[in-house]
Write an enzyme that holds these catalytic residues in place. Sequence first.
Site, short mmCIF file in Angstrom:
data_model
loop_
_atom_site.label_atom_id
_atom_site.label_comp_id
_atom_site.label_asym_id
_atom_site.label_seq_id
_atom_site.Cartn_x
_atom_site.Cartn_y
_atom_site.Cartn_z
N LYS A 130 0.86 -1.19 0.00
CA LYS A 130 0.00 0.00 0.00
C LYS A 130 0.89 1.23 0.00
O LYS A 130 2.03 1.17 0.45
CB LYS A 130 -0.89 0.01 1.26
CG LYS A 130 -2.15 0.85 1.11
CD LYS A 130 -3.29 0.06 0.49
CE LYS A 130 -4.54 0.88 0.34
NZ LYS A 130 -5.70 0.07 -0.03
P1 NAD Z 1 -13.21 7.62 -2.50
O1 NAD Z 1 -12.16 8.62 -2.28
O2 NAD Z 1 -13.74 7.42 -3.88
O3 NAD Z 1 -14.46 7.92 -1.54
C1 NAD Z 1 -14.33 8.05 -0.15
C2 NAD Z 1 -15.66 8.49 0.43
O4 NAD Z 1 -15.54 8.52 1.85
C3 NAD Z 1 -16.08 9.90 -0.02
O5 NAD Z 1 -17.48 9.93 -0.25
C4 NAD Z 1 -15.74 10.75 1.22
O6 NAD Z 1 -16.53 11.91 1.32
C5 NAD Z 1 -16.04 9.77 2.34
N1 NAD Z 1 -15.38 10.13 3.59
C6 NAD Z 1 -14.09 10.51 3.78
N2 NAD Z 1 -13.89 10.80 5.10
C7 NAD Z 1 -15.08 10.61 5.71
C8 NAD Z 1 -15.51 10.77 7.05
N3 NAD Z 1 -14.69 11.17 8.01
N4 NAD Z 1 -16.81 10.47 7.35
C9 NAD Z 1 -17.67 10.07 6.38
N5 NAD Z 1 -17.30 9.91 5.09
C10 NAD Z 1 -16.03 10.18 4.76
O7 NAD Z 1 -12.65 6.22 -1.90
P2 NAD Z 1 -13.10 4.75 -2.27
O8 NAD Z 1 -12.18 4.25 -3.34
O9 NAD Z 1 -14.56 4.68 -2.44
O10 NAD Z 1 -12.65 3.97 -0.95
C11 NAD Z 1 -13.50 3.90 0.20
C12 NAD Z 1 -13.02 2.78 1.11
O11 NAD Z 1 -13.01 1.56 0.38
C13 NAD Z 1 -11.58 2.93 1.64
O12 NAD Z 1 -11.51 2.36 2.93
C14 NAD Z 1 -10.76 2.11 0.66
O13 NAD Z 1 -9.53 1.68 1.23
C15 NAD Z 1 -11.73 0.96 0.44
N6 NAD Z 1 -11.48 0.22 -0.78
C16 NAD Z 1 -11.49 0.83 -1.99
C17 NAD Z 1 -11.28 0.07 -3.15
C18 NAD Z 1 -11.34 0.67 -4.53
O14 NAD Z 1 -11.27 -0.09 -5.50
N7 NAD Z 1 -11.53 1.96 -4.67
C19 NAD Z 1 -10.99 -1.30 -3.04
C20 NAD Z 1 -11.02 -1.89 -1.77
C21 NAD Z 1 -11.26 -1.12 -0.66
#
Ligand code: NAD
Length: 424
Positions: free
Chosen positions: A113
């Site tokens: 990561k």
């Molecule tokens: P992103 O940046 O597209 O979206 C993140 C979202 O979380 C946004 O809507 C943001 O406003 C919200 N957020 C941030 N801080 C916050 C808070 N304090 N309270 C409430 N909401 C909050 O990110 P993503 O890619 O959707 O990733 C989200 C989660 O999923 C992360 O934990 C990431 O590690 C995990 N994840 C993502 C992927 C992927 O393919 N993108 C894969 C596996 C896991």
Amino acid sequence: MDKLSYTSEGRTSAWSTYLQQIDRVTSYLGNLSRWIDTLRHPKRTLIVDIPLQMDNGTIRHFEGYRVQHNLSRGPGKGGIRYHPRVDLNEVMALSAWMTIKCAAVNLPYGGAKGGIRVDPFKLSEGELERLTRRYTSEIGIIIGPQKDIPAPDVGTNSKVMAWIMDTYSMNLGNTVTGVVTGKPIHLGGSLGREKATGRGVFITGCEVASRENINIKNARIAIQGFGNVGSEVARLFETAGGKVVVIQDHTATLYNNKGINISELVKWQNKNKNILGFPEADPIDKEAFWETQMDILIPAALEGQITKERAEIISCKLVLEGANGPTYPDADDVLATRGITVVPDVICNAGGVTVSYFEWVQDMASFFWSEDEINKRSDKIMIDAMSHVWKKSKEKKCSLRTAAYIVACERILMARKDRGIYPG
Ligand code: NAD
């Protein structure tokens, strides 16, 4: 709770949460437990300084990281996060969860990561590009298609991946599409990658819901995070007849008892960058999110969100961990005691890395598959992995999280044992 309180108020850090999860699985591993310490030590940790000339001519320095937690089963795999509170502890934990996740769904990867402590929303596009290119050059000594393959995470997207691919390729002298996944389709990206994580959360969620006799139709759903993962999982549950009654992002918490119209909210977000001010739902207090009457809770934002206190008041029957590390170990215990099933992150959100794996395979072969083929193959991997973990949890009488860790740790430690220690 915002992330600041994750390490304050006496709360355990993300890395400690991971170590506690490892402690919980050790007694199930028999002779392989001799090798468990390998999972308590990241293999390689790189901290880089990134100087950046801002548009106004001033110079600022940002701290970046790339951690390769374990490479026993193949090259490192894991996203890159741009967020103002990224630190080494968090990146170590996220890299370790990638090791477990890749093994739990049986992909031929180790875990890695990366991240930069930066608020990407406060940079211009030019600043973001220069920051990304310098960071890529700095971590270029340890990444590569056979070494460690980054992907998008919170705060990064396909455009950032294109800059990473281009910078790595320029430094090498030839185009290397397989150095990152989550790229734009016209640069060697895979169909289906953008929606893959949300889709995987939905697929595993439906699998477990049917086993637990939870009806998706009319189920009241709460989603924290409306980014890549949260918005797609919301769309799929809405299409399946669920009612997404509450959604929270970093700017607002929105409630609509009849169900929030997801396609309208997506349009709003595309225009406004967040959900604040969306007129077809009521803004409610941040903490009221957890008190909402709900059947399914989907954390899809950041780690450390389901605390013991929140676990005591949540009304759902099922938690689908779209985010990585959203639940503290003591909260896990409370949820288990209350009969709430948790589908753990290392299985639930593995759809993204699964289609990333397909992207890498397609880049290596320079031969690309249809979206239908990709969805069918990834759905099968997700359903098979979920079924395997479900059976293991029944056999060992443990939670789905512990079962997923047993399956993953057995695979990683078998590889570790058979490779041996060099030099002996
Ligand atoms: P992103 O940046 O597209 O979206 C993140 C979202 O979380 C946004 O809507 C943001 O406003 C919200 N957020 C941030 N801080 C916050 C808070 N304090 N309270 C409430 N909401 C909050 O990110 P993503 O890619 O959707 O990733 C989200 C989660 O999923 C992360 O934990 C990431 O590690 C995990 N994840 C993502 C992927 C992927 O393919 N993108 C894969 C596996 C896991």
